[in-house]
Design an enzyme around this catalytic site. Structure first.
Site, PDB file in Angstrom:
ATOM      1  N   ASN A  90      -2.694  -1.672  -1.352  1.00 27.09           N
ATOM      2  CA  ASN A  90      -3.747  -1.056  -2.174  1.00 27.09           C
ATOM      3  C   ASN A  90      -4.703  -2.065  -2.812  1.00 27.09           C
ATOM      4  O   ASN A  90      -5.838  -1.709  -3.137  1.00 27.09           O
ATOM      5  CB  ASN A  90      -3.067  -0.206  -3.269  1.00 27.09           C
ATOM      6  N   TYR A 155     -17.932  -5.039   1.422  1.00 29.57           N
ATOM      7  CA  TYR A 155     -16.875  -4.073   1.092  1.00 29.57           C
ATOM      8  C   TYR A 155     -16.721  -3.042   2.212  1.00 29.57           C
ATOM      9  O   TYR A 155     -15.621  -2.796   2.708  1.00 29.57           O
ATOM     10  CB  TYR A 155     -17.235  -3.383  -0.226  1.00 29.57           C
ATOM     11  N   LYS A 159     -13.503  -2.324   4.765  1.00 25.88           N
ATOM     12  CA  LYS A 159     -12.784  -1.042   4.747  1.00 25.88           C
ATOM     13  C   LYS A 159     -12.832  -0.365   6.127  1.00 25.88           C
ATOM     14  O   LYS A 159     -11.888   0.339   6.511  1.00 25.88           O
ATOM     15  CB  LYS A 159     -13.347  -0.129   3.661  1.00 25.88           C
ATOM     16  N   ILE A 188     -13.407   7.441  -7.350  1.00 25.56           N
ATOM     17  CA  ILE A 188     -12.208   7.681  -8.166  1.00 25.56           C
ATOM     18  C   ILE A 188     -12.365   6.907  -9.485  1.00 25.56           C
ATOM     19  O   ILE A 188     -12.765   5.737  -9.478  1.00 25.56           O
ATOM     20  CB  ILE A 188     -10.927   7.209  -7.431  1.00 25.56           C
TER      21      ILE A 188
HETATM   22  N1  LIG Z   1     -12.126   3.513  -7.320  1.00 17.93           N
HETATM   23  C1  LIG Z   1     -12.710   4.011  -6.247  1.00 17.93           C
HETATM   24  O1  LIG Z   1     -13.657   4.816  -6.366  1.00 17.93           O
HETATM   25  C2  LIG Z   1     -12.231   3.622  -4.869  1.00 17.93           C
HETATM   26  C3  LIG Z   1     -12.765   4.314  -3.781  1.00 17.93           C
HETATM   27  C4  LIG Z   1     -12.335   3.981  -2.494  1.00 17.93           C
HETATM   28  C5  LIG Z   1     -11.386   3.001  -2.309  1.00 17.93           C
HETATM   29  N2  LIG Z   1     -10.887   2.345  -3.382  1.00 17.93           N
HETATM   30  C6  LIG Z   1      -9.890   1.306  -3.118  1.00 17.93           C
HETATM   31  O2  LIG Z   1      -8.712   1.577  -3.848  1.00 17.93           O
HETATM   32  C7  LIG Z   1      -8.023   0.367  -4.143  1.00 17.93           C
HETATM   33  C8  LIG Z   1      -7.765   0.308  -5.630  1.00 17.93           C
HETATM   34  O3  LIG Z   1      -9.026   0.364  -6.278  1.00 17.93           O
HETATM   35  P1  LIG Z   1      -9.196   0.616  -7.833  1.00 17.93           P
HETATM   36  O4  LIG Z   1     -10.429   1.413  -7.987  1.00 17.93           O
HETATM   37  O5  LIG Z   1      -7.915   1.078  -8.429  1.00 17.93           O
HETATM   38  O6  LIG Z   1      -9.524  -0.891  -8.284  1.00 17.93           O
HETATM   39  P2  LIG Z   1      -9.248  -1.650  -9.646  1.00 17.93           P
HETATM   40  O7  LIG Z   1     -10.145  -2.827  -9.644  1.00 17.93           O
HETATM   41  O8  LIG Z   1      -9.348  -0.688 -10.769  1.00 17.93           O
HETATM   42  O9  LIG Z   1      -7.738  -2.107  -9.450  1.00 17.93           O
HETATM   43  C9  LIG Z   1      -7.421  -3.024  -8.419  1.00 17.93           C
HETATM   44  C10 LIG Z   1      -6.194  -3.820  -8.778  1.00 17.93           C
HETATM   45  O10 LIG Z   1      -6.019  -4.784  -7.738  1.00 17.93           O
HETATM   46  C11 LIG Z   1      -5.730  -6.041  -8.340  1.00 17.93           C
HETATM   47  N3  LIG Z   1      -6.163  -7.134  -7.469  1.00 17.93           N
HETATM   48  C12 LIG Z   1      -7.427  -7.548  -7.208  1.00 17.93           C
HETATM   49  N4  LIG Z   1      -7.409  -8.642  -6.443  1.00 17.93           N
HETATM   50  C13 LIG Z   1      -6.103  -8.917  -6.193  1.00 17.93           C
HETATM   51  C14 LIG Z   1      -5.448  -9.949  -5.473  1.00 17.93           C
HETATM   52  N5  LIG Z   1      -6.118 -10.948  -4.890  1.00 17.93           N
HETATM   53  N6  LIG Z   1      -4.102  -9.927  -5.417  1.00 17.93           N
HETATM   54  C15 LIG Z   1      -3.394  -8.954  -6.037  1.00 17.93           C
HETATM   55  N7  LIG Z   1      -3.966  -7.965  -6.767  1.00 17.93           N
HETATM   56  C16 LIG Z   1      -5.304  -7.960  -6.830  1.00 17.93           C
HETATM   57  C17 LIG Z   1      -6.499  -6.026  -9.654  1.00 17.93           C
HETATM   58  O11 LIG Z   1      -5.976  -6.963 -10.583  1.00 17.93           O
HETATM   59  C18 LIG Z   1      -6.340  -4.577 -10.090  1.00 17.93           C
HETATM   60  O12 LIG Z   1      -5.193  -4.379 -10.894  1.00 17.93           O
HETATM   61  C19 LIG Z   1      -8.923  -0.750  -3.621  1.00 17.93           C
HETATM   62  O13 LIG Z   1      -8.486  -1.149  -2.337  1.00 17.93           O
HETATM   63  C20 LIG Z   1     -10.274  -0.087  -3.542  1.00 17.93           C
HETATM   64  O14 LIG Z   1     -11.120  -0.706  -2.604  1.00 17.93           O
HETATM   65  C21 LIG Z   1     -11.291   2.630  -4.651  1.00 17.93           C
END
Ligand SMILES: NC(=O)c1ccc[n+]([C@@H]2O[C@H](COP(=O)([O-])OP(=O)(O)OC[C@H]3O[C@@H](n4cnc5c(N)ncnc54)[C@H](O)[C@@H]3O)[C@@H](O)[C@H]2O)c1
Length: 251
Positions: A90, A155, A159, A188
């Site tokens: 994730n 990005y 993906k 999200i």
């Molecule tokens: N939020 C959205 O709208 C959304 C939409 C589509 C996909 N996503 C994907 O969902 C996943 C989670 O996103 P989110 O919105 O919760 O992001 P977020 O930034 O809120 O949380 C991401 C977490 O990943 C950790 N992280 C970042 N780099 C890291 C690394 N090198 N090693 C270990 N941990 C690391 C961060 O510290 C953080 O706790 C991601 O892959 C993101 O691309 C999010």
């Protein structure tokens, strides 16, 4: 429903946002969850919340941008109970920009964290899962990997690669009963999204209006989908890219 009793699950990027919701959900359903994040304090806080609520979890601080850390994480997790049933890839970052505005570093780190981490983690975990007779891997892709939003070329490309990686891995290891699927979330409400909203000068209410369902999604809603895909209820799902978007089209 306790679909993960006696199982061990790893969730990367589980210190916040969607990852912490996935970790909590899998723990609620009985898993011993390895909560891992580059932010060790955040991971420890999630573990403390899970344990206070009666669940089982262990925090491991690890940077998924580093190959050795990816392999080390899998070995530490395997040492806990001699099994790894579920891997949720994730962790992700979102560097905004188009081809000319991005830096080389933005491009490189996007691939390192969003894609290469999965490559290393899956290479480390597969031998354990194959030896155990099966396992489930759920990757976090994005709706933007399927239908790119403007100004996020790094990005979106990572993906799209996660989606292709998921389908390739599923095809190659389905005979070993390794189920590999990906979730493709739309907008999200997480710290990542809030940072993007702030940069663009918009508000969450602005985003809510763009979603036919009337609001953006919640981390718990993605966690419920991930838990389903990781569970035996999804026994014939392998190589699927599942969108969770509230019917929003990327504009
Ligand atoms: N939020 C959205 O709208 C959304 C939409 C589509 C996909 N996503 C994907 O969902 C996943 C989670 O996103 P989110 O919105 O919760 O992001 P977020 O930034 O809120 O949380 C991401 C977490 O990943 C950790 N992280 C970042 N780099 C890291 C690394 N090198 N090693 C270990 N941990 C690391 C961060 O510290 C953080 O706790 C991601 O892959 C993101 O691309 C999010």
């Amino acid at each position: 429903m306790k679909r993960f009793e006696h199982k061990v699950a790893i969730v990367t990027g589980a210190g916040g946002g969607i990852g912490s919701a996935i970790a909590r959900r899998l723990a609620e359903e009985g898993a011993l969850v390895v909560v891992t994040d580059v932010n060790g304090e955040a991971a420890a806080q999630v573990v403390s919340d899970i344990v206070t609520g009666g669940g089982k979890a262990k925090a491991i601080a690890a940077d998924m941008a580093k190959k050795d850390a990816c392999f080390g994480l899998i070995e530490q997790a395997f040492a806990l109970q001699g099994r790894i049933d579920v891997l949720v890839n994730n962790a992700g970052i979102n560097r905004r920009g188009n081809l000319l505005s991005l830096s080389d570093e933005d491009w490189d780190v996007s691939f390192t964290v969003n894609l290469d981490s999965m490559f290393h983690l899956c290479r480390a975990v597969l031998p354990h899962m194959i030896a155990a007779g099966g396992g489930a891997i759920v990757n976090t892709a994005s709706q933007w990997g399927l239908y790119p939003a403007p100004n996020h070329i790094a990005y979106n490309t990572t993906k799209a690669a996660v989606a292709a990686f998921t389908q390739n891995l599923a095809r190659d290891y389905a005979p070993d009963k390794i189920r590999v699927n990906a979730v493709c979330p739309g907008e999200i409400h997480t710290p990542m999204l809030e940072a993007g909203v702030k940069r663009s000068g918009r508000t969450i209410a602005d985003l809510d209006k763009l979603v036919p369902f009337g609001r953006i999604g919640k981390p718990d809603e993605v966690a419920a989908l991930v838990a389903f895909l990781a569970s035996e209820e999804a026994a014939f799902m392998c190589g699927s890219l599942v969108e969770i978007t509230g019917a929003q089209a990327v504009g």
